[in-house]
Design a protein around this motif. Structure first.
Motif, PDB file in Angstrom:
ATOM      1  N   ARG A  33       0.902  -1.171  -0.199  1.00  0.00           N
ATOM      2  CA  ARG A  33      -0.121   0.305   0.043  1.00  0.00           C
ATOM      3  C   ARG A  33       0.858   1.246  -0.145  1.00  0.00           C
ATOM      4  NH1 ARG A  33      -4.001  -0.587   4.150  1.00  0.00           N
ATOM      5  NH2 ARG A  33      -3.851  -2.588   3.685  1.00  0.00           N
ATOM      6  N   ARG A  34       0.476   2.197  -0.452  1.00  0.00           N
ATOM      7  CA  ARG A  34       1.108   3.508  -0.601  1.00  0.00           C
ATOM      8  C   ARG A  34       1.585   4.058   0.801  1.00  0.00           C
ATOM      9  NH1 ARG A  34       3.292   5.474  -5.117  1.00  0.00           N
ATOM     10  NH2 ARG A  34       1.996   4.851  -7.050  1.00  0.00           N
ATOM     11  N   THR A  35       2.633   4.676   0.693  1.00  0.00           N
ATOM     12  CA  THR A  35       2.943   5.372   2.114  1.00  0.00           C
ATOM     13  C   THR A  35       2.406   6.724   2.046  1.00  0.00           C
ATOM     14  OG1 THR A  35       5.286   4.163   1.881  1.00  0.00           O
ATOM     15  CG2 THR A  35       4.774   6.170   3.418  1.00  0.00           C
ATOM     16  N   PRO A  36       1.412   7.012   3.001  1.00  0.00           N
ATOM     17  CA  PRO A  36       0.343   8.099   3.050  1.00  0.00           C
ATOM     18  C   PRO A  36       1.261   9.349   3.227  1.00  0.00           C
ATOM     19  CG  PRO A  36       0.178   6.900   5.038  1.00  0.00           C
ATOM     20  CD  PRO A  36       1.149   6.051   4.208  1.00  0.00           C
ATOM     21  N   TRP A  37       2.070   9.847   2.583  1.00  0.00           N
ATOM     22  CA  TRP A  37       2.828  11.172   2.696  1.00  0.00           C
ATOM     23  C   TRP A  37       1.779  12.204   2.787  1.00  0.00           C
ATOM     24  CZ3 TRP A  37       7.111  10.651   5.109  1.00  0.00           C
ATOM     25  CH2 TRP A  37       8.117   9.847   4.669  1.00  0.00           C
ATOM     26  N   ARG A  38       1.920  13.354   3.558  1.00  0.00           N
ATOM     27  CA  ARG A  38       1.199  14.654   3.348  1.00  0.00           C
ATOM     28  C   ARG A  38       2.153  15.526   2.494  1.00  0.00           C
ATOM     29  NH1 ARG A  38      -0.213  16.756   8.875  1.00  0.00           N
ATOM     30  NH2 ARG A  38       2.062  16.816   9.235  1.00  0.00           N
ATOM     31  N   ARG A  39       1.598  15.645   1.308  1.00  0.00           N
ATOM     32  CA  ARG A  39       2.543  16.511   0.192  1.00  0.00           C
ATOM     33  C   ARG A  39       2.576  17.890   0.487  1.00  0.00           C
ATOM     34  NH1 ARG A  39       6.370  12.656  -2.567  1.00  0.00           N
ATOM     35  NH2 ARG A  39       5.006  10.643  -2.384  1.00  0.00           N
ATOM     36  N   ASN A  40       3.494  18.559  -0.015  1.00  0.00           N
ATOM     37  CA  ASN A  40       3.391  20.025   0.124  1.00  0.00           C
ATOM     38  C   ASN A  40       3.844  20.609  -1.273  1.00  0.00           C
ATOM     39  OD1 ASN A  40       6.384  20.342   0.133  1.00  0.00           O
ATOM     40  ND2 ASN A  40       6.542  20.222   2.448  1.00  0.00           N
ATOM     41  N   GLY A  44       8.390  18.732  -0.850  1.00  0.00           N
ATOM     42  CA  GLY A  44       8.402  17.818   0.365  1.00  0.00           C
ATOM     43  C   GLY A  44       7.187  17.188   0.854  1.00  0.00           C
ATOM     44  N   ALA A  45       7.333  16.326   1.954  1.00  0.00           N
ATOM     45  CA  ALA A  45       6.047  15.570   2.322  1.00  0.00           C
ATOM     46  C   ALA A  45       6.519  15.220   3.978  1.00  0.00           C
ATOM     47  CB  ALA A  45       6.109  14.277   1.510  1.00  0.00           C
ATOM     48  N   ASP A  46       5.443  15.062   4.587  1.00  0.00           N
ATOM     49  CA  ASP A  46       5.715  14.727   5.962  1.00  0.00           C
ATOM     50  C   ASP A  46       4.515  13.580   6.551  1.00  0.00           C
ATOM     51  OD1 ASP A  46       3.700  16.432   6.766  1.00  0.00           O
ATOM     52  OD2 ASP A  46       4.924  17.875   7.423  1.00  0.00           O
ATOM     53  N   ILE A  47       4.379  13.354   7.430  1.00  0.00           N
ATOM     54  CA  ILE A  47       3.348  12.274   7.955  1.00  0.00           C
ATOM     55  C   ILE A  47       3.472  12.280   9.499  1.00  0.00           C
ATOM     56  CG2 ILE A  47       4.648  10.253   7.765  1.00  0.00           C
ATOM     57  CD1 ILE A  47       2.224   8.922   6.995  1.00  0.00           C
ATOM     58  N   GLU A  48       2.203  12.425  10.133  1.00  0.00           N
ATOM     59  CA  GLU A  48       2.083  12.296  11.750  1.00  0.00           C
ATOM     60  C   GLU A  48       2.424  10.907  12.118  1.00  0.00           C
ATOM     61  OE1 GLU A  48       1.880  14.725  13.764  1.00  0.00           O
ATOM     62  OE2 GLU A  48       1.387  16.206  12.080  1.00  0.00           O
ATOM     63  N   ALA A  49       3.241  10.456  12.999  1.00  0.00           N
ATOM     64  CA  ALA A  49       3.644   9.261  13.371  1.00  0.00           C
ATOM     65  C   ALA A  49       2.596   8.267  13.516  1.00  0.00           C
ATOM     66  CB  ALA A  49       4.683   9.367  14.689  1.00  0.00           C
ATOM     67  N   ASP A  50       1.364   8.671  14.017  1.00  0.00           N
ATOM     68  CA  ASP A  50       0.188   7.936  14.019  1.00  0.00           C
ATOM     69  C   ASP A  50      -0.490   7.492  13.136  1.00  0.00           C
ATOM     70  OD1 ASP A  50      -0.850  10.171  13.993  1.00  0.00           O
ATOM     71  OD2 ASP A  50      -2.247  10.074  15.429  1.00  0.00           O
ATOM     72  N   SER A  55      -1.163   3.024   9.061  1.00  0.00           N
ATOM     73  CA  SER A  55      -1.165   2.119   7.809  1.00  0.00           C
ATOM     74  C   SER A  55      -0.221   1.003   7.690  1.00  0.00           C
ATOM     75  CB  SER A  55      -0.401   3.559   6.886  1.00  0.00           C
ATOM     76  OG  SER A  55      -0.097   2.746   5.680  1.00  0.00           O
ATOM     77  N   VAL A  56       0.872   1.244   8.748  1.00  0.00           N
ATOM     78  CA  VAL A  56       1.657  -0.151   8.579  1.00  0.00           C
ATOM     79  C   VAL A  56       0.614  -1.202   9.535  1.00  0.00           C
ATOM     80  CG1 VAL A  56       3.679  -1.013   9.730  1.00  0.00           C
ATOM     81  CG2 VAL A  56       3.869   1.103   8.578  1.00  0.00           C
ATOM     82  N   LEU A  57       0.225  -0.799  10.448  1.00  0.00           N
ATOM     83  CA  LEU A  57      -0.465  -2.012  11.153  1.00  0.00           C
ATOM     84  C   LEU A  57      -1.629  -2.632  10.349  1.00  0.00           C
ATOM     85  CD1 LEU A  57      -0.818  -0.508  14.690  1.00  0.00           C
ATOM     86  CD2 LEU A  57       0.352  -2.339  13.977  1.00  0.00           C
ATOM     87  N   SER A  58      -2.430  -1.577   9.512  1.00  0.00           N
ATOM     88  CA  SER A  58      -3.403  -2.305   8.499  1.00  0.00           C
ATOM     89  C   SER A  58      -2.731  -3.144   7.316  1.00  0.00           C
ATOM     90  CB  SER A  58      -3.901  -0.959   7.595  1.00  0.00           C
ATOM     91  OG  SER A  58      -4.645  -0.070   8.625  1.00  0.00           O
ATOM     92  N   ALA A  59      -1.446  -2.685   7.031  1.00  0.00           N
ATOM     93  CA  ALA A  59      -0.766  -3.686   6.065  1.00  0.00           C
ATOM     94  C   ALA A  59      -0.558  -4.924   6.596  1.00  0.00           C
ATOM     95  CB  ALA A  59       0.474  -2.891   5.369  1.00  0.00           C
TER      96      ALA A  59
END
Length: 478
Positions: A33-40, A44-50, A55-59
């Motif tokens: 599954r796609r790594t769910p980055w928040r794009r700017n 750049g891109a970032d993501i909240e740790a939770d 996403s990883v747990l869902s995979a």
């Protein structure tokens, strides 16, 4: 009756892959599954740790559900994490994430690096083996300090794989191959670079105690995981490229491992660390030195944007689908010897390139001509990276290529022409597979040779095709 399994999880910049193996190495399931980055808007891109953790747990859960469709019930005995090294999680004094996870390719930190003390900037590449650029963790931390984060109150900085293991119940631990990509490690001593941590205003313990890849770090906590994971041994596999080299049997001294994915990574395995002046020359050429996850192994790592360029070329041609790729493979395989100097040039595979440029010398140009030129350019750029390596170390004694682009026969033929001795790995998703092998190794208390276990798990009877589609449409065959 429940079947005992192990899992390897690869959290990459494009995708997260969760792979399930039984204890004999048979592959049962994979979730992508796609790594769910928040794009700017600045690239750049970032993501909240939770969000990343969810996403990883869902995979993981979906991969286990797929496996249970085959074996009725599955109990995870061990799980190992690999993936991005430079992106990390800053833990505050309360042990909780204190800032978003910033993507390794995010340019934040560049302006702050330009204002660094001259003595630190001059020493950086020789000490760390990394170019002085925004890509490393040190730049992310420097940017965070400029945003008001007080590193003196932080408890730890953990790479993404280290954080995921910690989230599931492992104590904070720094795996050496991941640590060597942060810019916080003195390559000559193998210890944190104290002066750099002081310059960041960070405590000496920002980097936790070192733990080798595959070391059993504890068991999965019952309150943080699905039932099938609870009690499983949890470990960190290491940086994705060295882990993939283990999975693809390309980790011996003298080996060149060519990971042909969205970005092409070329990794040369060596058995002696380099001197500061060698590291400095390599970084000037855009290469890095780091630590392998195996003992007494180091790596030289360079890359191109060849995979990205090839993917964009396919989209430009309207052939970024299975039928289109098959058509190009057939056109190139069925054509006569192509001219040494075709009527067009393609540029854009250099590591620093941002655009693809086509130079056309004729109107009579087919999609196959464009694809052939793009392949040639991608090979030229990878050859240049290898040549830069060979200015410091002897030529590789063996070459293994793996990754999504090697599924295309036209790419394989171009690579075999460029590097005639290339062996193509038959391991699907070598980073996730290598992590799963390391998870099994951890459950055995790291007894026996890791390389021997990887070979045992890739017996020809042990790899049925895994063709499960990712949860979102893929743009690239990587």
């Amino acid at each position: 009756m429940s079947t005992s399994v192990v899992m390897g999880v690869d959290v990459g910049s494009t995708e997260t892959k969760a792979l399930v193996l039984d204890r004999a190495g048979h592959r049962l399931a994979i979730d992508r599954r796609r790594t769910p980055w928040r794009r700017n808007r600045d690239g750049g891109a970032d993501i909240e740790a939770d969000v990343l953790t969810d996403s990883v747990l869902s995979a993981i859960v979906n991969a286990l559900r797929q496996a249970e469709a085959t074996v009725d019930a599955a109990t995870v005995e061990g799980i190992a994490f690999t993936g991005m090294a430079e992106s990390g999680v800053l833990l505050g004094g309360d042990g909780r994430p204190a800032a978003p996870v910033i993507a390794w390719f995010d340019p934040r930190g560049g302006e702050e690096l330009a204002a660094w003390p001259v003595e630190l900037a001059d020493e950086f590449s020789g000490r760390t083996g990394l170019p002085l650029s925004p890509l490393c963790s040190a730049a992310k931390l420097l940017w965070l300090t400029g945003q008001g984060h007080d590193l003196s109150t932080a408890s730890h900085w953990l790479s993404v794989p280290e954080y995921l293991a910690h989230f599931l119940g492992a104590p904070p631990a720094a795996e050496p191959s991941l640590l060597s990509r942060t810019g916080l490690l003195d390559q000559a001593t193998g210890k944190p670079w104290t002066e750099l941590l002081e310059a960041l205003g960070a405590p000496a313990g920002l980097l936790p105690e070192s733990a080798d890849a595959g070391k059993p770090l504890g068991t999965v906590r019952a309150d943080r995981a699905p039932d099938a994971l609870r009690g499983a041994v949890v470990t960190v596999a290491g940086h994705d490229h060295p882990v993939a080299s283990v999975g693809a049997h390309a980790a011996d001294d003298g080996h060149l491992f060519d990971s042909c994915g969205t970005s092409e990574a070329l990794m040369r395995v060596i058995s002696e660390p380099l001197a500061d002046d060698q590291r400095r020359r390599l970084t000037e050429a855009g290469l890095a030195q780091g630590m392998h996850l195996l003992p007494n192994r180091w790596i030289l790592l360079g890359g191109t944007r060849g995979g990205l360029m090839l993917g964009r070329t396919l989209r430009m041609l309207g052939l970024d689908h299975a039928e289109g790729r098959a058509r190009l493979d057939a056109d190139l395989a069925g054509s006569a010897q192509r001219p040494a100097h075709p009527p067009l040039r393609v540029h854009g595979a250099h590591a620093a390139a941002t655009d693809i440029v086509l130079a056309l010398a004729s109107d009579d140009i087919s999609p196959a001509d464009v694809w052939d030129a793009a392949l040639r350019h991608a090979m030229t750029e990878s050859e240049a990276v290898i040549a830069a390596m060979e200015r410091e170390v002897p030529a590789a004694s063996s070459v293994t290529a793996a990754g999504g682009w090697t599924r295309m026969s036209s790419f394989r033929n171009a690579k075999a022409t460029s590097l005639p001795a290339t062996r193509f790995a038959d391991v699907d998703q070598p980073s996730a597979f290598g992590a799963a092998v390391i998870a099994e190794w951890a459950t055995r208390g790291r007894t026996g040779e890791l390389a021997g276990l990887a070979a045992e798990f890739t017996h020809p009877d042990h790899h049925p095709s895994l063709t499960s589609a990712p949860t979102q449409k893929q743009e690239l065959p990587a």
